[in-house]
Design a protein around this motif. Structure first.
Motif, PDB file in Angstrom:
ATOM      1  N   LEU A 172      61.937  24.494 -14.520  1.00  0.00           N
ATOM      2  CA  LEU A 172      60.538  24.883 -14.310  1.00  0.00           C
ATOM      3  C   LEU A 172      60.181  24.863 -12.828  1.00  0.00           C
ATOM      4  O   LEU A 172      59.437  25.727 -12.357  1.00  0.00           O
ATOM      5  CB  LEU A 172      59.623  23.951 -15.097  1.00  0.00           C
ATOM      6  CG  LEU A 172      58.144  24.344 -15.100  1.00  0.00           C
ATOM      7  CD1 LEU A 172      57.535  24.144 -16.481  1.00  0.00           C
ATOM      8  CD2 LEU A 172      57.349  23.545 -14.071  1.00  0.00           C
ATOM      9  N   ARG A 204      61.874  25.664 -10.353  1.00  0.00           N
ATOM     10  CA  ARG A 204      62.363  26.871  -9.681  1.00  0.00           C
ATOM     11  C   ARG A 204      61.483  28.082  -9.977  1.00  0.00           C
ATOM     12  O   ARG A 204      61.614  29.117  -9.306  1.00  0.00           O
ATOM     13  CB  ARG A 204      63.804  27.147 -10.098  1.00  0.00           C
ATOM     14  CG  ARG A 204      64.805  26.119  -9.577  1.00  0.00           C
ATOM     15  CD  ARG A 204      66.243  26.543  -9.852  1.00  0.00           C
ATOM     16  NE  ARG A 204      67.197  25.616  -9.261  1.00  0.00           N
ATOM     17  CZ  ARG A 204      67.695  24.559  -9.881  1.00  0.00           C
ATOM     18  NH1 ARG A 204      67.332  24.300 -11.151  1.00  0.00           N
ATOM     19  NH2 ARG A 204      68.557  23.768  -9.270  1.00  0.00           N
ATOM     20  N   ARG A 205      60.600  27.978 -10.921  1.00  0.00           N
ATOM     21  CA  ARG A 205      59.695  29.077 -11.264  1.00  0.00           C
ATOM     22  C   ARG A 205      58.358  28.975 -10.535  1.00  0.00           C
ATOM     23  O   ARG A 205      57.462  29.779 -10.766  1.00  0.00           O
ATOM     24  CB  ARG A 205      59.467  29.092 -12.779  1.00  0.00           C
ATOM     25  CG  ARG A 205      60.735  29.322 -13.573  1.00  0.00           C
ATOM     26  CD  ARG A 205      60.537  28.970 -15.041  1.00  0.00           C
ATOM     27  NE  ARG A 205      59.439  29.712 -15.653  1.00  0.00           N
ATOM     28  CZ  ARG A 205      58.959  29.452 -16.871  1.00  0.00           C
ATOM     29  NH1 ARG A 205      59.461  28.435 -17.580  1.00  0.00           N
ATOM     30  NH2 ARG A 205      57.973  30.180 -17.362  1.00  0.00           N
ATOM     31  N   PRO A 228      52.821  30.927  -9.592  1.00  0.00           N
ATOM     32  CA  PRO A 228      54.135  31.293 -10.150  1.00  0.00           C
ATOM     33  C   PRO A 228      54.976  32.096  -9.151  1.00  0.00           C
ATOM     34  O   PRO A 228      54.438  32.823  -8.305  1.00  0.00           O
ATOM     35  CB  PRO A 228      53.783  32.132 -11.380  1.00  0.00           C
ATOM     36  CG  PRO A 228      52.353  31.799 -11.683  1.00  0.00           C
ATOM     37  CD  PRO A 228      51.717  31.489 -10.365  1.00  0.00           C
ATOM     38  N   ALA A 229      56.268  31.952  -9.256  1.00  0.00           N
ATOM     39  CA  ALA A 229      57.171  32.745  -8.440  1.00  0.00           C
ATOM     40  C   ALA A 229      57.095  34.210  -8.866  1.00  0.00           C
ATOM     41  O   ALA A 229      56.540  34.549  -9.919  1.00  0.00           O
ATOM     42  CB  ALA A 229      58.592  32.212  -8.585  1.00  0.00           C
ATOM     43  N   SER A 282      62.153  23.888  -4.870  1.00  0.00           N
ATOM     44  CA  SER A 282      63.586  24.123  -5.075  1.00  0.00           C
ATOM     45  C   SER A 282      64.386  22.862  -4.784  1.00  0.00           C
ATOM     46  O   SER A 282      65.322  22.514  -5.516  1.00  0.00           O
ATOM     47  CB  SER A 282      64.059  25.276  -4.182  1.00  0.00           C
ATOM     48  OG  SER A 282      65.442  25.500  -4.323  1.00  0.00           O
ATOM     49  N   LEU A 299      54.091  30.162 -17.712  1.00  0.00           N
ATOM     50  CA  LEU A 299      54.348  28.979 -16.891  1.00  0.00           C
ATOM     51  C   LEU A 299      53.439  27.823 -17.315  1.00  0.00           C
ATOM     52  O   LEU A 299      53.869  26.668 -17.328  1.00  0.00           O
ATOM     53  CB  LEU A 299      54.128  29.313 -15.415  1.00  0.00           C
ATOM     54  CG  LEU A 299      54.414  28.191 -14.416  1.00  0.00           C
ATOM     55  CD1 LEU A 299      55.873  27.754 -14.507  1.00  0.00           C
ATOM     56  CD2 LEU A 299      54.080  28.631 -12.990  1.00  0.00           C
ATOM     57  N   GLU A 349      56.992  35.847 -12.594  1.00  0.00           N
ATOM     58  CA  GLU A 349      56.595  34.855 -13.595  1.00  0.00           C
ATOM     59  C   GLU A 349      55.135  35.064 -13.992  1.00  0.00           C
ATOM     60  O   GLU A 349      54.277  35.324 -13.138  1.00  0.00           O
ATOM     61  CB  GLU A 349      56.770  33.440 -13.055  1.00  0.00           C
ATOM     62  CG  GLU A 349      58.214  33.042 -12.820  1.00  0.00           C
ATOM     63  CD  GLU A 349      58.957  32.783 -14.130  1.00  0.00           C
ATOM     64  OE1 GLU A 349      58.276  32.583 -15.169  1.00  0.00           O
ATOM     65  OE2 GLU A 349      60.193  32.791 -14.117  1.00  0.00           O
ATOM     66  N   SER A 408      57.691  26.705  -1.826  1.00  0.00           N
ATOM     67  CA  SER A 408      58.783  26.982  -2.756  1.00  0.00           C
ATOM     68  C   SER A 408      60.045  26.216  -2.372  1.00  0.00           C
ATOM     69  O   SER A 408      60.823  25.807  -3.242  1.00  0.00           O
ATOM     70  CB  SER A 408      59.075  28.488  -2.780  1.00  0.00           C
ATOM     71  OG  SER A 408      59.385  28.964  -1.474  1.00  0.00           O
ATOM     72  N   ASP A 411      56.269  29.071  -6.984  1.00  0.00           N
ATOM     73  CA  ASP A 411      56.359  29.533  -5.598  1.00  0.00           C
ATOM     74  C   ASP A 411      55.770  28.501  -4.639  1.00  0.00           C
ATOM     75  O   ASP A 411      56.412  28.109  -3.671  1.00  0.00           O
ATOM     76  CB  ASP A 411      55.630  30.867  -5.442  1.00  0.00           C
ATOM     77  CG  ASP A 411      55.727  31.403  -4.027  1.00  0.00           C
ATOM     78  OD1 ASP A 411      56.825  31.848  -3.647  1.00  0.00           O
ATOM     79  OD2 ASP A 411      54.715  31.344  -3.288  1.00  0.00           O
TER      80      ASP A 411
END
Length: 396
Positions: A282, A284-285, A307-308, A266, A316, A311, A262, A287
């Motif tokens: 996207l 940032r969503r 997905p984080a 980021s 996604l 989410e 992640s 993981d």
């Protein structure tokens, strides 16, 4: 009166004395019509010819046992070659630094079988063998370190903690406790500039403007893994073995595999947000992600996004597919890099369980161009380094 009365009308039958075991003729039978084993008096009984001897069973059994023994010997030799010369337990992945967020693993044996690698990189080794100066250096490196490059290398793992500090981990049939001392000897014999031994590390310095800082740091783990990094901190963090690669969900098999945490997504979001806001949002969503590039006649890329928290995979996947469409338009006006444009054209993102799967074919021609370009860069850099090394000795 005689004891036995013999009628004159009945002839006296002759007694067979030649073969006592012969059966008596049938009553009323004609001796001339008797079978071979039932001939009349005065004739020797004919015995049937002896049957030919059967092949000896002991000889066949011996041949079978010899064949089984030969097969067992060949199997044992093959297993011996595999376990003692070819079998390799991966060790490089165990030395991924604990805070790594980008990891790429290369399996050198499978890469060497890929057409573009054989065509563009293997000739560099042949050329180095014909070049006296290169051959001499290669021989010195092998003698000093005990490493026969590239046959002894089985895997290379490249990892980064912040996309600035990088480390390369080389695993294979590498002699332990020899590489750093061997490289130090080569550096001393060849008169390298800006190097020093610092504990278990060999540090090579370079000049960047007015600053002098490490250009490369070399170490070796207890299991023989070679650690080459950009700074002392990341090399020191990679020397101890750990199970960090399991946390990263790095695939264990494949010629090229990778994993991104992640933190990596980021960081990428912060870089691309100014150019592609949708991509930054996207990223940032996500993981973490992992994937593999398979090679061969039809290379393919497979990637899975986790997905984080909070989410949904379906949402996604839909947004990822929309982003792929936007990237197709962007790459249409940009120079193609290693076939990425064609790979984007066929990319599909689908929700599979709680993850998003992205799959696409990667054009063989694009990878071929990338290998050719990289091989040329390596060739030019190597020649420049050798020319710079030979220049002082050639000066009057």
């Amino acid at each position: 009166m005689p004891d036995t009365l013999i009628e004159e009308e009945e002839p006296i039958r002759p007694t067979v004395t030649d073969d006592p075991a012969a059966p008596a003729p049938a009553p009323g039978g004609d001796p001339a019509e008797a079978g071979p084993g039932e001939r009349g008096a005065g004739e020797q009984r004919e015995r049937p010819p002896a049957a030919p001897p059967r092949p000896g069973r002991p000889r066949a059994a011996a041949c079978l046992l010899a064949a089984i023994a030969l097969l067992a010997l060949l199997a044992g030799a093959a297993l011996g070659v595999y376990f003692f010369f070819w079998r390799y337990e991966p060790t490089a992945r165990r030395h991924i630094p604990g805070d790594a967020n980008i990891v790429i693993r290369l399996e050198t044996a499978e890469l060497a079988l890929f057409g573009p690698v054989r065509q563009h990189f293997l000739p560099l080794l042949d050329e180095s063998a014909s070049d006296a100066s290169r051959a001499s250096r290669k021989a010195r490196l092998e003698a000093a370190t005990g490493l026969d490059f590239p046959s002894d290398l089985r895997e290379i793992v490249v990892a980064s903690t912040d996309a600035t500090s990088w480390v390369a981990l080389a695993g294979g049939r590498i002699p332990k406790d020899r590489f750093v001392a061997g490289m130090e000897k080569v550096a001393r014999d060849e008169g390298w500039e800006g190097w020093r031994r610092e504990g278990d590390l060999l540090i090579v310095h370079g000049t960047h403007g007015a600053l002098t800082r490490p250009r490369a740091v070399i170490g070796q783990a207890d299991d023989g893994t070679i650690v080459l990094g950009t700074d002392v901190e990341i090399v020191s963090a990679a020397l101890p073995a750990s199970d960090e690669w399991q946390r990263l969900d790095l695939p264990e098999q494949g010629p090229v595999t990778f994993a991104l945490t992640s933190a990596a997504w980021s960081g990428a979001a912060g870089v691309v947000s100014a150019v592609l806001p949708r991509a930054g949002a996207l990223f940032r969503r996500v993981d973490h992600a992992s994937g593999a590039l398979t090679l061969g006649a039809e290379p393919a890329l497979a990637m899975r996004l986790a997905p984080a928290s909070g989410e949904a995979a379906a949402a996604l996947a839909a947004d990822t597919q929309a982003l792929l469409g936007s990237l197709k338009l962007a790459f249409a006006v940009l120079p193609d890099v290693a076939g990425a444009r064609d790979a984007l054209e066929g990319a599909q993102a689908l929700a599979q369980g709680d993850q998003v799967a992205i799959q696409t074919r990667w054009p063989y021609e694009g990878l071929d161009r990338a290998c050719a370009d990289l091989a040329q860069r390596v060739e030019r850099a190597t020649r420049a380094a050798l020319d710079a090394k030979a220049a002082p000795s050639a000066a009057p």
